[in-house]
Design a protein around this motif. Structure first.
Motif, PDB file in Angstrom:
ATOM      1  N   LYS A 207       0.832  -1.192   0.000  1.00  0.00           N
ATOM      2  CA  LYS A 207       0.000   0.000   0.000  1.00  0.00           C
ATOM      3  C   LYS A 207       0.876   1.255   0.000  1.00  0.00           C
ATOM      4  O   LYS A 207       1.798   1.388   0.812  1.00  0.00           O
ATOM      5  N   ALA A 208       0.542   2.194  -0.889  1.00  0.00           N
ATOM      6  CA  ALA A 208       1.263   3.469  -0.902  1.00  0.00           C
ATOM      7  C   ALA A 208       1.047   4.224   0.405  1.00  0.00           C
ATOM      8  O   ALA A 208       1.914   4.977   0.861  1.00  0.00           O
ATOM      9  N   ALA A 209      -0.112   3.988   1.047  1.00  0.00           N
ATOM     10  CA  ALA A 209      -0.416   4.677   2.303  1.00  0.00           C
ATOM     11  C   ALA A 209       0.558   4.314   3.413  1.00  0.00           C
ATOM     12  O   ALA A 209       0.688   5.047   4.398  1.00  0.00           O
ATOM     13  N   ASP A 210       1.234   3.151   3.277  1.00  0.00           N
ATOM     14  CA  ASP A 210       2.223   2.766   4.284  1.00  0.00           C
ATOM     15  C   ASP A 210       3.527   3.540   4.117  1.00  0.00           C
ATOM     16  O   ASP A 210       4.377   3.526   5.013  1.00  0.00           O
ATOM     17  N   TYR A 211       3.676   4.215   2.974  1.00  0.00           N
ATOM     18  CA  TYR A 211       4.915   4.932   2.678  1.00  0.00           C
ATOM     19  C   TYR A 211       4.769   6.454   2.805  1.00  0.00           C
ATOM     20  O   TYR A 211       5.744   7.153   3.074  1.00  0.00           O
ATOM     21  N   ILE A 212       3.562   6.962   2.567  1.00  0.00           N
ATOM     22  CA  ILE A 212       3.426   8.423   2.508  1.00  0.00           C
ATOM     23  C   ILE A 212       2.018   8.858   2.893  1.00  0.00           C
ATOM     24  O   ILE A 212       1.054   8.104   2.715  1.00  0.00           O
ATOM     25  N   SER A 213       1.915  10.032   3.462  1.00  0.00           N
ATOM     26  CA  SER A 213       0.620  10.674   3.722  1.00  0.00           C
ATOM     27  C   SER A 213       0.703  12.103   3.196  1.00  0.00           C
ATOM     28  O   SER A 213       1.784  12.650   3.001  1.00  0.00           O
ATOM     29  N   VAL A 214      -0.455  12.716   2.977  1.00  0.00           N
ATOM     30  CA  VAL A 214      -0.490  14.068   2.404  1.00  0.00           C
ATOM     31  C   VAL A 214      -1.355  14.962   3.282  1.00  0.00           C
ATOM     32  O   VAL A 214      -2.454  14.579   3.698  1.00  0.00           O
ATOM     33  N   LYS A 215      -0.846  16.170   3.540  1.00  0.00           N
ATOM     34  CA  LYS A 215      -1.579  17.152   4.330  1.00  0.00           C
ATOM     35  C   LYS A 215      -1.434  18.526   3.662  1.00  0.00           C
ATOM     36  O   LYS A 215      -0.324  18.933   3.298  1.00  0.00           O
ATOM     37  N   ILE A 216      -2.554  19.232   3.503  1.00  0.00           N
ATOM     38  CA  ILE A 216      -2.538  20.564   2.879  1.00  0.00           C
ATOM     39  C   ILE A 216      -2.872  21.604   3.943  1.00  0.00           C
ATOM     40  O   ILE A 216      -3.956  21.577   4.534  1.00  0.00           O
ATOM     41  N   ASP A 217      -1.943  22.522   4.185  1.00  0.00           N
ATOM     42  CA  ASP A 217      -2.168  23.614   5.137  1.00  0.00           C
ATOM     43  C   ASP A 217      -2.560  24.916   4.444  1.00  0.00           C
ATOM     44  O   ASP A 217      -2.817  25.920   5.117  1.00  0.00           O
ATOM     45  N   ALA A 218      -2.576  24.907   3.105  1.00  0.00           N
ATOM     46  CA  ALA A 218      -2.932  26.117   2.346  1.00  0.00           C
ATOM     47  C   ALA A 218      -3.910  25.747   1.245  1.00  0.00           C
ATOM     48  O   ALA A 218      -3.604  25.851   0.055  1.00  0.00           O
ATOM     49  N   PRO A 219      -5.122  25.284   1.602  1.00  0.00           N
ATOM     50  CA  PRO A 219      -6.064  24.804   0.584  1.00  0.00           C
ATOM     51  C   PRO A 219      -6.533  25.890  -0.378  1.00  0.00           C
ATOM     52  O   PRO A 219      -6.993  25.579  -1.472  1.00  0.00           O
ATOM     53  N   GLU A 220      -6.420  27.171   0.022  1.00  0.00           N
ATOM     54  CA  GLU A 220      -6.838  28.243  -0.887  1.00  0.00           C
ATOM     55  C   GLU A 220      -5.923  28.329  -2.112  1.00  0.00           C
ATOM     56  O   GLU A 220      -6.340  28.782  -3.178  1.00  0.00           O
ATOM     57  N   ASP A 221      -4.658  27.901  -1.964  1.00  0.00           N
ATOM     58  CA  ASP A 221      -3.711  27.924  -3.077  1.00  0.00           C
ATOM     59  C   ASP A 221      -3.440  26.525  -3.631  1.00  0.00           C
ATOM     60  O   ASP A 221      -2.909  26.397  -4.739  1.00  0.00           O
ATOM     61  N   ASN A 222      -3.763  25.501  -2.861  1.00  0.00           N
ATOM     62  CA  ASN A 222      -3.534  24.127  -3.308  1.00  0.00           C
ATOM     63  C   ASN A 222      -4.696  23.255  -2.836  1.00  0.00           C
ATOM     64  O   ASN A 222      -4.611  22.563  -1.838  1.00  0.00           O
ATOM     65  N   PRO A 223      -5.810  23.295  -3.598  1.00  0.00           N
ATOM     66  CA  PRO A 223      -6.987  22.540  -3.144  1.00  0.00           C
ATOM     67  C   PRO A 223      -6.902  21.030  -3.361  1.00  0.00           C
ATOM     68  O   PRO A 223      -7.685  20.291  -2.772  1.00  0.00           O
ATOM     69  N   VAL A 397       4.511  -0.343  -9.076  1.00  0.00           N
ATOM     70  CA  VAL A 397       3.598   0.691  -8.610  1.00  0.00           C
ATOM     71  C   VAL A 397       2.860   0.196  -7.378  1.00  0.00           C
ATOM     72  O   VAL A 397       2.183  -0.846  -7.416  1.00  0.00           O
ATOM     73  N   LEU A 398       3.006   0.913  -6.266  1.00  0.00           N
ATOM     74  CA  LEU A 398       2.307   0.535  -5.039  1.00  0.00           C
ATOM     75  C   LEU A 398       0.833   0.875  -5.151  1.00  0.00           C
ATOM     76  O   LEU A 398       0.433   1.825  -5.834  1.00  0.00           O
ATOM     77  N   ASP A 399       0.034   0.130  -4.483  1.00  0.00           N
ATOM     78  CA  ASP A 399      -1.422   0.251  -4.573  1.00  0.00           C
ATOM     79  C   ASP A 399      -1.904   1.542  -3.908  1.00  0.00           C
ATOM     80  O   ASP A 399      -1.518   1.864  -2.785  1.00  0.00           O
ATOM     81  N   GLY A 400      -2.753   2.273  -4.639  1.00  0.00           N
ATOM     82  CA  GLY A 400      -3.397   3.431  -4.042  1.00  0.00           C
ATOM     83  C   GLY A 400      -2.822   4.764  -4.517  1.00  0.00           C
ATOM     84  O   GLY A 400      -1.652   4.886  -4.848  1.00  0.00           O
ATOM     85  N   LEU A 401      -3.734   5.745  -4.563  1.00  0.00           N
ATOM     86  CA  LEU A 401      -3.363   7.131  -4.870  1.00  0.00           C
ATOM     87  C   LEU A 401      -3.622   7.930  -3.599  1.00  0.00           C
ATOM     88  O   LEU A 401      -4.763   8.082  -3.169  1.00  0.00           O
TER      89      LEU A 401
END
Length: 804
Positions: A207-223, A397-401
């Motif tokens: 699982k790709a989730a075991d390798y990386i997570s994503v967090k957006i602190d500026a959703p107005e510029d990066n939704p 390719v690891l599973d998941g986007l």
């Protein structure tokens, strides 16, 4: 945007349509094609050769003697000076008789005594720009992959048989900044179907989730931000077909992973970025605004100081990329990279534009983000890139986007009626024809009561209002098919408005009176700003003046004209006459915009008339200036409403200055500059005038009426009046006109006498009076009666007596 004709054929059937014909059709549909370049134009006779032997030239250290198999019965000897030529290579060989760019023909030759039957070529020698050549071959010949067939046409293998269309795109057509975008456009023009790439990704069980997570602190510029992880990639050259497509599109190949991200950028219009996962530094991607003064070293090995409004990609601690503009040097893909963290995101155009401009970085990625990318392609682009990394780099390719999604963009829904389409375009289209056009564009459309409701796909961000739909119908229907019609409606002839006419008349008159036009600064010093003002006001002070000499807005034009006179006199021009029609600025109070008024001003020094051939010299005096203004007032039709009155003004000669009034309002003054001021400026007798333009230009004048030449004779009477010195000629003239009645047609003062034989405190003023009856011949009795009324009124109202 550079569009490869051969590449475009993968998405749209172009059978029977040449590149030039396609360019013409695209241009006629609204996207201008600047030109079509045939990459191998004039080049022929280049094949793939196999270097069987390679040894140093016996007479030259920098040359090599090579035995090359070019697919013929016998190998040929070629002398080559490339530093990277070696035995076993597959190379491009221009055979004897071949023609290279610039009409360079290959012949048999002898180099230092050794025969050479051809030329081993670099990509530059085949017409490819040096900046597009892969770095490993930039200083030498190009080497084909080992499996390349000997004797094959090298031009075809290098995609040089392709033709490239150069598009001149307007900013609203960001959808055409990709091959798929141009595929949709071309399919709509040709009424063909679009063949989209098939995306099939065989993911592993990890699982790709075991390798990386994503967090957006500026959703107005990066939704929206997505990430994929690809393991066990092998970094190396990308396939020849990919390299040649990139070069044809103006991008230099690097390695298979980087080339794939650039290939997807061109194919989908979606920028991607590949990080080296092992160098990324954490299992977390955090998108935030930079800290003020934060330092990031970008891929070009430049340390950049960031500002708080710039968006960065971080590993949760430090920034690793300048979002949408350029990646960081520390996490770039290198030869030893094995795991890829792939970014595909949606950044707002305003944020990227600001960052790109601030750092002077403009990339293929930033230019697309600035104009707007299709949010619907963010995820498919990542999947397509992952598929190619598995196929071309051996990746898993690891599973998941992995994604963080705050995006709320919805397709635009716009309506337009058939009646408006036909009315605006001048056409007679049916509902069926209009629906067919929208379907060719792949727009969802419904029709109800003659109104089309269209849902535009997100790739067409330029479709927002009904006029956009009108444009789409017009260009797909064909601008050449729209009927030619003449415009209807009343034409408005050009011309000057009354104020412009009077301003032009004023200029022409003053220049005819021998004054030269001047243009002076509206900014002046504090001291000069208050001088010669018609209306006393506190001058407006500039918040950020260039200097103290230019710190106030002027309230009079005269100080600047006097400066110009002084400048010219100092350079031996003794007689100067200037005028200016310009603005003055009257203070209306704090935080209020000053009132801008137009004034007419003049300044004259030295001789007014100097006719050397007649020996006549006339110095300027008060009556010269007064005569100029009276002529101007007469020209503008206001002379009858003007009054002159002696006055004293600061900076002016106390006995040679007059105020000028129009209908009772003081509109200006004229007279001599005070002697002390003349001395300060090193000027001789100098006369000036300044009047407000608006009251003169905006006087309502009666319509001109024709006055016929009189049929009957007139009678003139001259009178010399003795009056007190303080009585003005103007007041006497007014009394005469009021008392003379309808028979008095003209009054003209022709003499003034003071001095000997006159009583103390008295003066003599002479007038010529003209009497006329336009209906009949005047009798002496009628003239005497009217004349006696005049004399009686003069005696009663001004104490004037006839001079004996």
């Amino acid at each position: 945007m550079l569009v490869s004709y051969k590449w475009l054929q993968e998405y749209v059937d172009l059978t029977g349509v040449s590149a030039k014909e396609l360019a013409e059709k695209i241009t006629r549909s609204g996207i201008e094609v600047d030109g079509v370049e045939q990459l191998s134009a004039g080049v022929k006779g280049v094949v793939v050769g196999h270097v069987l032997e390679c040894e140093k030239h016996p007479e030259a250290d920098k040359l090599n003697k090579c035995l090359v198999n070019i697919g013929e019965a016998e190998p040929v000897q070629i002398i080559c000076g490339a530093p990277n030529v070696a035995k076993g290579q597959k190379v491009a060989v221009a055979t004897v008789g071949a023609v290279l760019p610039g009409n360079f023909k290959i012949k048999k030759a002898k180099l230092r005594g050794e025969e050479s039957n051809g030329m081993i070529c670099s990509l530059q020698e085949l017409g490819i720009e040096g900046k597009l050549v892969p770095k490993e071959f930039s200083e030498g010949i190009y080497v084909f992959p080992e499996e390349t067939e000997v004797g094959a046409n090298a031009l075809n293998l290098l995609n040089l048989d392709d033709e490239v269309l150069e598009l001149d795109l307007t900013p609203n057509r960001a959808d055409a900044l990709s091959m798929l975008g141009m595929a949709y456009e071309t399919a709509a023009i040709l009424n063909k179907e679009v063949k989209l790439p098939e995306i099939t990704v065989d993911a592993t069980s990890e699982k790709a989730a075991d390798y990386i997570s994503v967090k957006i602190d500026a959703p107005e510029d990066n939704p929206l931000y997505t990430a994929k992880v690809i393991k066990n990639v092998k970094i190396g050259p990308s396939p020849l077909w990919m390299q040649t497509r990139l070069m044809a599109s103006g991008i230099r190949p690097h390695n298979n992973v980087v080339d794939i991200t650039n290939y997807i950028l061109l194919e989908y219009g979606q920028p991607l970025h590949a990080f080296d996962y092992d160098r990324f530094g954490s299992k977390e991607v955090v998108i935030r605004h930079a800290h003020e003064g934060e330092i990031l070293k970008t891929l070009d090995d430049t340390e950049r100081k960031l500002t708080a409004d710039q968006l960065v990609i971080t590993n949760g601690t430090i920034s690793v990329a300048l979002a949408g503009v350029m990646g960081g040097a520390d996490s770039e893909v290198r030869e030893d990279t094995t795991t890829i963290l792939l970014e595909s995101a949606y950044f707002t155009g305003g944020s990227i534009r600001s960052t790109s401009k601030y750092h002077g970085l403009r990339s293929e990625a930033s230019s697309r983000y600035e104009k707007g990318v299709d949010p619907a392609r963010v995820r498919p682009a990542a999947e397509r890139a992952a598929q190619l990394m598995a196929e071309l780099a051996g990746g898993e390719v690891l599973d998941g986007l992995i994604e963080a999604d705050h995006l709320t963009i919805e397709p635009a829904i716009v309506s337009v009626s058939l009646e408006k389409i036909n009315r605006v375009l001048g056409t007679d289209l049916s509902e069926t024809e209009v629906v067919a056009i929208f379907e060719r564009l792949k727009f969802d459309v419904t029709v109800e009561a003659g109104v089309f409701t269209v849902t535009a796909p997100t790739r067409r961000g330029d479709i927002k209002i009904e006029e956009d739909l009108l444009e789409e119908v017009a260009r797909l229907y064909g601008y050449d098919n729209i009927p030619k019609t003449l415009p209807k409606g009343a034409a408005t002839p050009g011309g000057l408005n009354p104020t412009q006419e009077k301003r032009r008349t004023t200029r022409a008159y003053l220049e005819g009176a021998s004054l030269y036009q001047a243009t002076t600064y509206s900014l002046t010093s504090e001291e000069k700003a208050t001088s010669y003002a018609i209306e006393a006001r506190e001058p407006v002070q500039l918040a950020m003046p260039m200097s103290e000499e230019r710190s106030r807005l002027r309230v009079s034009i005269i100080p600047q004209l006097l400066e110009a006179l002084s400048y010219n006199v100092a350079r031996q021009h003794d007689s100067v006459a200037l005028y200016e029609i310009g603005s003055v600025f009257l203070n209306e109070g704090k935080d209020v915009q000053p009132e801008e008024r137009e004034h007419i001003a003049g300044a004259i020094t030295g001789l007014w008339v100097e006719n050397e051939w007649q020996g006549e010299k006339k110095p300027v005096d008060f009556y010269v200036v007064k005569g100029i203004l009276e002529g101007l007032f007469d020209k503008l039709g206001v002379a009858e409403q003007i009054e002159w009155r002696a006055a004293e003004r600061e900076g002016m000669h106390p006995g040679r200055t007059a105020e000028i009034s129009l209908a009772g309002e003081v509109i200006g003054f004229a007279g001599q500059v005070h002697p002390n001021k003349q001395k300060d400026l090193d000027l001789k007798n100098t006369y000036v005038f300044e009047v407000k333009a608006s009251p003169i230009f905006h006087v309502e004048l009666p319509e001109l009426q024709y006055t016929p030449i009189p049929r009957f004779p007139s009678i003139s009477r001259d009178i010399a009046l003795v009056t007190d010195k303080h009585v003005t000629a103007g007041s006497l003239e007014k009394i005469i006109k009021d008392a003379g009645g309808k028979l008095l047609t003209n009054v003209h003062m022709f003499d003034l006498y003071e001095g000997e034989h006159m009583e103390e405190g008295k003066k003599s003023i002479a007038f010529s009076l003209t009497y006329l009856d336009r209906e009949k011949t005047l009798t002496d009795e009628e003239v005497v009666k009217a004349h006696e009324k005049v004399l009686a009124a003069l005696k009663e109202k001004a104490g004037a007596e006839l001079r004996g």
